[in-house]
Every structure is written in structure tokens, then in C-alpha cells.
Design an enzyme around this catalytic site. Structure first.
Site, PDB file in Angstrom:
ATOM      1  N   PHE A  84     -31.664 -45.553 -80.331  1.00  0.00           N
ATOM      2  CA  PHE A  84     -31.789 -45.058 -78.745  1.00  0.00           C
ATOM      3  C   PHE A  84     -31.974 -43.443 -78.804  1.00  0.00           C
ATOM      4  CE2 PHE A  84     -30.032 -44.130 -74.454  1.00  0.00           C
ATOM      5  CZ  PHE A  84     -31.077 -44.658 -73.960  1.00  0.00           C
ATOM      6  N   ASP A 155     -22.627 -43.940 -84.879  1.00  0.00           N
ATOM      7  CA  ASP A 155     -23.038 -44.436 -83.591  1.00  0.00           C
ATOM      8  C   ASP A 155     -22.766 -46.059 -83.353  1.00  0.00           C
ATOM      9  OD1 ASP A 155     -24.358 -45.119 -81.260  1.00  0.00           O
ATOM     10  OD2 ASP A 155     -25.968 -43.878 -81.718  1.00  0.00           O
ATOM     11  N   HIS A 158     -23.227 -50.227 -79.509  1.00  0.00           N
ATOM     12  CA  HIS A 158     -23.320 -51.647 -79.186  1.00  0.00           C
ATOM     13  C   HIS A 158     -22.867 -52.627 -80.495  1.00  0.00           C
ATOM     14  CE1 HIS A 158     -27.321 -51.834 -80.980  1.00  0.00           C
ATOM     15  NE2 HIS A 158     -27.537 -50.943 -80.617  1.00  0.00           N
ATOM     16  N   GLN A 181     -21.875 -48.992 -71.673  1.00  0.00           N
ATOM     17  CA  GLN A 181     -22.684 -48.923 -70.607  1.00  0.00           C
ATOM     18  C   GLN A 181     -22.908 -50.379 -70.313  1.00  0.00           C
ATOM     19  OE1 GLN A 181     -26.007 -50.103 -71.235  1.00  0.00           O
ATOM     20  NE2 GLN A 181     -26.907 -49.484 -69.038  1.00  0.00           N
ATOM     21  N   LYS A 184     -23.898 -53.152 -72.943  1.00  0.00           N
ATOM     22  CA  LYS A 184     -23.267 -53.389 -74.118  1.00  0.00           C
ATOM     23  C   LYS A 184     -22.233 -54.680 -74.201  1.00  0.00           C
ATOM     24  CE  LYS A 184     -25.130 -49.540 -75.469  1.00  0.00           C
ATOM     25  NZ  LYS A 184     -25.761 -49.180 -74.476  1.00  0.00           N
ATOM     26  N   ARG A 213      -8.750 -28.319 -71.152  1.00  0.00           N
ATOM     27  CA  ARG A 213      -7.317 -28.372 -70.783  1.00  0.00           C
ATOM     28  C   ARG A 213      -6.583 -29.459 -71.593  1.00  0.00           C
ATOM     29  NH1 ARG A 213      -7.052 -29.273 -64.439  1.00  0.00           N
ATOM     30  NH2 ARG A 213      -4.863 -28.936 -64.713  1.00  0.00           N
ATOM     31  N   TYR A 220      -3.970 -25.177 -65.247  1.00  0.00           N
ATOM     32  CA  TYR A 220      -5.295 -24.732 -65.450  1.00  0.00           C
ATOM     33  C   TYR A 220      -5.205 -24.052 -66.852  1.00  0.00           C
ATOM     34  CZ  TYR A 220      -6.177 -26.691 -60.857  1.00  0.00           C
ATOM     35  OH  TYR A 220      -6.207 -27.579 -59.739  1.00  0.00           O
ATOM     36  N   ARG A 230     -14.277 -36.804 -68.990  1.00  0.00           N
ATOM     37  CA  ARG A 230     -12.907 -37.843 -68.737  1.00  0.00           C
ATOM     38  C   ARG A 230     -13.507 -39.336 -68.153  1.00  0.00           C
ATOM     39  NH1 ARG A 230     -10.462 -33.034 -66.662  1.00  0.00           N
ATOM     40  NH2 ARG A 230     -10.931 -33.862 -64.713  1.00  0.00           N
TER      41      ARG A 230
END
Length: 275
Positions: A84, A155, A158, A181, A184, A213, A220, A230
Site C-alpha cells: 500500500f 509493516d 493487516h 482501518q 483490517k 508531551r 503543557y 493519539r
């Protein structure tokens, strides 16, 4: 499995209850919630790996992995010619150059000897891709990489549930990345993860994925340049259910694959004999 539930993505009352729990908690992001942490611990344990980091998607997972391995401008990263687009674009996003190598005609996975041939003094990393239910020869790839001081990023977009010689994918390499995704084998619509046995790499990845962070920061304190990659609590809640049924679903897929292969062989024999 009941006919009306033969759908994808698959879900049942377990996902509904998990999502309701997050909704009622008023803690919808990983900074205050518990679902992402729980998923990370379970996913790492499933792979017999020390650390897991849930992220926004599989593409960002590869980008983060390359960044924390020090891949940058002028570096080369070897990728399979059949994959991909994100496998290669993640390299470009780091300012590096993707170098393509051949894949095996039997597995469609990166060919170790082709990988060996395209290594240069600029090669910083290689990204073998587990493709279409097949797993790369990770022992050979890692051996070649080690001989040439090349980092390995699997990678495994899947390949959830995939194994190589008794070990789950990700066991042999510096980092493995996953996608969750919609198409998958485990999905929450959009999502991703990195797994590694290196605490140093995990700590770096956490900072990069959370705008620099550290965990628990409330002032912060941005320690490095990063982005907001995230995973949210709703995605993690769904993935907890998906992970729970992964083993059983993997068995079903393997049984169906054998039937499909047998039908293919029978059809091939019929056509060959008929001709």
C-alpha cells in the site's frame, strides 16, 4: 455464526457496552481515560512484546517509527515494490528516499535477497510488509539488516494474529506497526499501533505521538517536536472487543483459506486436464 451477523466490520453487544462505558465516563481521550492503556497492555501481551502504543492510524504509526529511529533527509529506506502507498509515503514524509526491492512471487512479501542487493551506504531502515495473509521471512531479513546496520520496521498493517516460526509478528524486529482501518482483520474504523521491546523507542514514540508531551503532563511541557497522533478512548474500547475474538476469527479464516485453496487446485486440475 448466525447468517445475519456475517458482516464486516463485525460487532455485537460487547462493542456497544464498551462504547457506552466510555460515553458515560466523560473521559473520551487517553489523557484521562483508561481504555487506551488497557488495550495497549493487552495487545503487547498478545504479541509477547513489552510495549505497545496506540495511535491514530497505521500510516502515522510508520511515520512515527521511522522518525524515532532517526530516519531523515538524505537517508534511504528499502520498501517492497508491492504494498500500500503509505509504506513509501511515510518514508517521504520523513524527508528520506524510498528504495524499492522485489517481492517473492509465492508470497508477495519482500524478497530477502533483493533487499540485500539494494542496500547502500545511505540505507537507514527496511520496511518488510506482511502481505495478503503471508508473513515475511523475518529471520533472514533481520539477519541481513543486522549485518548491514539497518533498522527493521515491520509493516504489519493487516497481519494481526500472524506468526513466523511460533512467534507473533513484531517479535524479531526493532518496531512493528499495525493498522485498524475498516478493512483490517481487527478494526475500529481508523486506528493504529506500534509494538517494540525497547523502552527507549517506546518513550520516544510516546512523546512524538502526543505533541511532545510526556505521560501525565498537565503543564503543557512539550519536550520534542511532535504531532497529535493519539488514539481515542472510543477506538480503544472497540479494539478491546476485537482483540478478544481475534484468535477464534483467525482459526475461521485459516479454515476458509484451506477450502478456497483446495477449490482453486481442483479448478486448475480440471482446466489443465480438459485442455
Amino acid at each position: 455464526m448466525e447468517k445475519e451477523k456475517m458482516k464486516w466490520p463485525f460487532s455485537d453487544e460487547k462493542e456497544i457496552e464498551q462504547v457506552k462505558e466510555v460515553l458515560a465516563s466523560d473521559s473520551w481521550w487517553r489523557g484521562t481515560g483508561k481504555k487506551v492503556l488497557e488495550f495497549e497492555k493487552r495487545f503487547a501481551k498478545y504479541h509477547n512484546i513489552k510495549y505497545c502504543l496506540g495511535v491514530s492510524n497505521g500510516t502515522h504509526a510508520i511515520e512515527i517509527a521511522l522518525k524515532i529511529l532517526g530516519v531523515g533527509k538524505g537517508d534511504e529506506v528499502i520498501v517492497p515494490a508491492f504494498t500500500f502507498v503509505s509504506t513509501a509515503t511515510a518514508v517521504l514524509m520523513c524527508g528520506a528516499i524510498p528504495i524499492f526491492c522485489d517481492v517473492s512471487a509465492e508470497t508477495f512479501c519482500l524478497d530477502p535477497e533483493s533487499f540485500r542487493k539494494v542496500i547502500s551506504e545511505k540505507t537507514k531502515a527496511v520496511i518488510p510488509v506482511h502481505m495478503a495473509g503471508n508473513v515475511c521471512d523475518m529471520e533472514k531479513i533481520n539477519q541481513i539488516a543486522k549485518e548491514n546496520n539497518v533498522k527493521v520496521v515491520e509493516d504489519a498493517a493487516h497481519a494481526q494474529g500472524g506468526e513466523w516460526k511460533g512467534n507473533k509478528v513484531g517479535f524479531y524486529s526493532d518496531i512493528a506497526t499495525f493498522s485498524f482501518q475498516n478493512r483490517k482483520v481487527m478494526t475500529c474504523g481508523e486506528g493504529g499501533a506500534l509494538i517494540t521491546n525497547s523502552k527507549e523507542l517506546y518513550d520516544k514514540a510516546y512523546l512524538v505521538h502526543s505533541v511532545g508531551r510526556p505521560p501525565g503532563d498537565i503543564v503543557y511541557d512539550h519536550l520534542v517536536l511532535g504531532s497529535n497522533d493519539r488514539m481515542g478512548e472510543f477506538q480503544a474500547a472497540i479494539l478491546l472487543c476485537q482483540l478478544e475474538r481475534l484468535e477464534n476469527f483467525t482459526k475461521i479464516r485459516e479454515e476458509n483459506a484451506k477450502k478456497l485453496l483446495l477449490n482453486y487446485i481442483c479448478l486448475f486440475d480440471y482446466l489443465f486436464i480438459s485442455s
